[in-house]
Design a protein around this motif. Structure first.
Motif, PDB file in Angstrom:
ATOM      1  N   GLU A 201       1.000  -1.277   0.110  1.00 55.24           N
ATOM      2  CA  GLU A 201       0.289   0.656  -0.388  1.00 55.24           C
ATOM      3  C   GLU A 201       0.904   1.429  -0.021  1.00 55.24           C
ATOM      4  N   GLU A 202       0.883   2.558  -0.474  1.00 58.20           N
ATOM      5  CA  GLU A 202       0.775   3.195  -0.610  1.00 58.20           C
ATOM      6  C   GLU A 202       0.499   4.588   0.842  1.00 58.20           C
ATOM      7  N   ALA A 203       0.838   5.311   1.161  1.00 58.24           N
ATOM      8  CA  ALA A 203       0.627   6.278   1.646  1.00 58.24           C
ATOM      9  C   ALA A 203       0.472   7.577   0.595  1.00 58.24           C
ATOM     10  N   ILE A 204      -0.838   8.378   0.471  1.00 60.97           N
ATOM     11  CA  ILE A 204      -0.775   9.579   0.644  1.00 60.97           C
ATOM     12  C   ILE A 204      -1.326  10.684   1.402  1.00 60.97           C
ATOM     13  N   ILE A 205      -0.332  11.656   1.271  1.00 62.53           N
ATOM     14  CA  ILE A 205      -0.523  12.703   2.224  1.00 62.53           C
ATOM     15  C   ILE A 205      -1.517  14.003   1.857  1.00 62.53           C
ATOM     16  N   ASP A 206      -2.470  14.609   2.189  1.00 61.50           N
ATOM     17  CA  ASP A 206      -2.765  15.407   1.090  1.00 61.50           C
ATOM     18  C   ASP A 206      -1.890  17.090   1.988  1.00 61.50           C
ATOM     19  N   LEU A 207      -1.548  17.594   1.337  1.00 60.99           N
ATOM     20  CA  LEU A 207      -0.152  18.193   2.227  1.00 60.99           C
ATOM     21  C   LEU A 207      -0.826  19.448   2.584  1.00 60.99           C
TER      22      LEU A 207
ATOM     23  N   LYS B 268      -4.286  19.726   3.632  1.00 63.95           N
ATOM     24  CA  LYS B 268      -4.769  19.631   5.636  1.00 63.95           C
ATOM     25  C   LYS B 268      -4.477  19.004   5.391  1.00 63.95           C
ATOM     26  N   PHE B 269      -2.603  18.363   5.858  1.00 61.25           N
ATOM     27  CA  PHE B 269      -2.019  18.003   6.851  1.00 61.25           C
ATOM     28  C   PHE B 269      -1.466  19.104   8.196  1.00 61.25           C
ATOM     29  N   SER B 270      -1.648  18.764   9.292  1.00 60.72           N
ATOM     30  CA  SER B 270      -0.595  19.551  10.035  1.00 60.72           C
ATOM     31  C   SER B 270      -0.025  18.741  11.682  1.00 60.72           C
ATOM     32  N   MET B 271       0.324  19.571  12.392  1.00 59.26           N
ATOM     33  CA  MET B 271       1.133  18.949  12.681  1.00 59.26           C
ATOM     34  C   MET B 271       0.751  18.647  14.290  1.00 59.26           C
ATOM     35  N   GLU B 272      -0.121  19.438  14.479  1.00 55.49           N
ATOM     36  CA  GLU B 272      -1.323  19.379  16.135  1.00 55.49           C
ATOM     37  C   GLU B 272      -1.855  18.237  15.698  1.00 55.49           C
ATOM     38  N   GLY B 273      -2.551  18.559  18.302  1.00 58.80           N
ATOM     39  CA  GLY B 273      -2.584  17.339  18.366  1.00 58.80           C
ATOM     40  C   GLY B 273      -1.863  16.218  18.704  1.00 58.80           C
ATOM     41  N   GLY B 274      -2.588  15.130  19.530  1.00 61.35           N
ATOM     42  CA  GLY B 274      -1.415  14.496  20.002  1.00 61.35           C
ATOM     43  C   GLY B 274      -0.768  13.443  19.123  1.00 61.35           C
ATOM     44  N   GLN B 275      -1.379  13.135  18.130  1.00 61.22           N
ATOM     45  CA  GLN B 275      -1.179  11.549  17.477  1.00 61.22           C
ATOM     46  C   GLN B 275       0.648  12.286  16.303  1.00 61.22           C
ATOM     47  N   ARG B 276       0.399  13.524  16.542  1.00 62.58           N
ATOM     48  CA  ARG B 276       2.086  14.084  15.558  1.00 62.58           C
ATOM     49  C   ARG B 276       2.599  15.197  16.719  1.00 62.58           C
ATOM     50  N   LYS B 277       2.715  14.921  18.062  1.00 65.33           N
ATOM     51  CA  LYS B 277       3.917  14.903  19.206  1.00 65.33           C
ATOM     52  C   LYS B 277       4.954  14.445  18.745  1.00 65.33           C
TER      53      LYS B 277
END
Length: 205
Positions: A118-124, A126-135
């Motif tokens: 599978e290939e991960a595709i990131i929508d730049l 909409k991407f944000s480094m906010e939130g606990g998952q991006r710590k």
């Protein structure tokens, strides 16, 4: 009498790559699209001239990188034309790393599909480094920033000095990996290709 597959010995002409680039600019949308411009590929253009497939030959197997590139209403025709050409040359045809959107076309034309990843595709946008998952990502970015590292985006055409610096980094990385360039679907350091690419580099200020 001994029969064998057609042996293909030729190189891509400049006008063919330019023709492919014109189609790619309009219709290329996958992460593999621009890798079709690297010089290890041959081009197969549809009879309509509206789409193309980029492939390489390994023995008597013609391996297409990704899906054909062109308008959607021409893809099925190209796949069938490519398949027929391969049959005439006694080649097996393979489409490698295709997207789900054209699977029905391949299946209808007699191809079988095997999931290899599978290939991960990131929508730049909409991407944000906010939130606990991006710590963890935030911590890594902040740590590099404190050490003086900065990101620089260089738009094409790249000058010779930039290409030289990139080549030094590439060579050092290959040395550390004790390996060689992977080519085909992973690319390699090709100055002529990179010269016309946008490059994002991280370096010490």
């Amino acid at each position: 009498m001994i029969l064998r597959p057609v042996i293909y010995r030729r190189s891509i002409l400049p006008y063919e790559r330019k023709r492919a680039l014109n189609i790619l600019t309009k219709f290329g949308h996958s992460s593999l699209a621009y890798l079709t411009l690297l010089p290890d590929k041959f081009y197969f253009f549809s009879n309509s001239g509206r789409s193309y497939a980029a492939y390489t030959l390994v023995g008597n197997v013609a391996i297409v990188l990704g899906d054909p590139i062109g308008p959607k209403d021409d893809i099925s025709k190209l796949v069938n034309e490519f398949k027929e050409t391969c049959l005439k040359n006694d080649w097996h045809s393979v489409f490698y790393q295709v997207l789900p959107e054209y699977l029905t076309i391949y299946h209808d034309l007699g191809f079988k599909s095997i999931k290899i990843g599978e290939e991960a595709i990131i929508d730049l946008e909409k991407f944000s480094m906010e939130g606990g998952q991006r710590k963890g990502i935030r911590q890594s970015v902040n740590r590099l920033s404190r050490k003086g590292f900065k990101t620089k985006i260089t738009e094409p055409p790249l000058d010779d000095l930039t290409l030289k610096q990139l080549k030094e980094v590439s060579d050092e990385w290959l040395h550390l990996q004790h390996g060689s360039e992977k080519r085909f679907s992973l690319g390699w350091f090709d100055a002529q290709y990179l010269k016309n690419c946008t490059v994002i580099a991280v370096s010490e200020a």
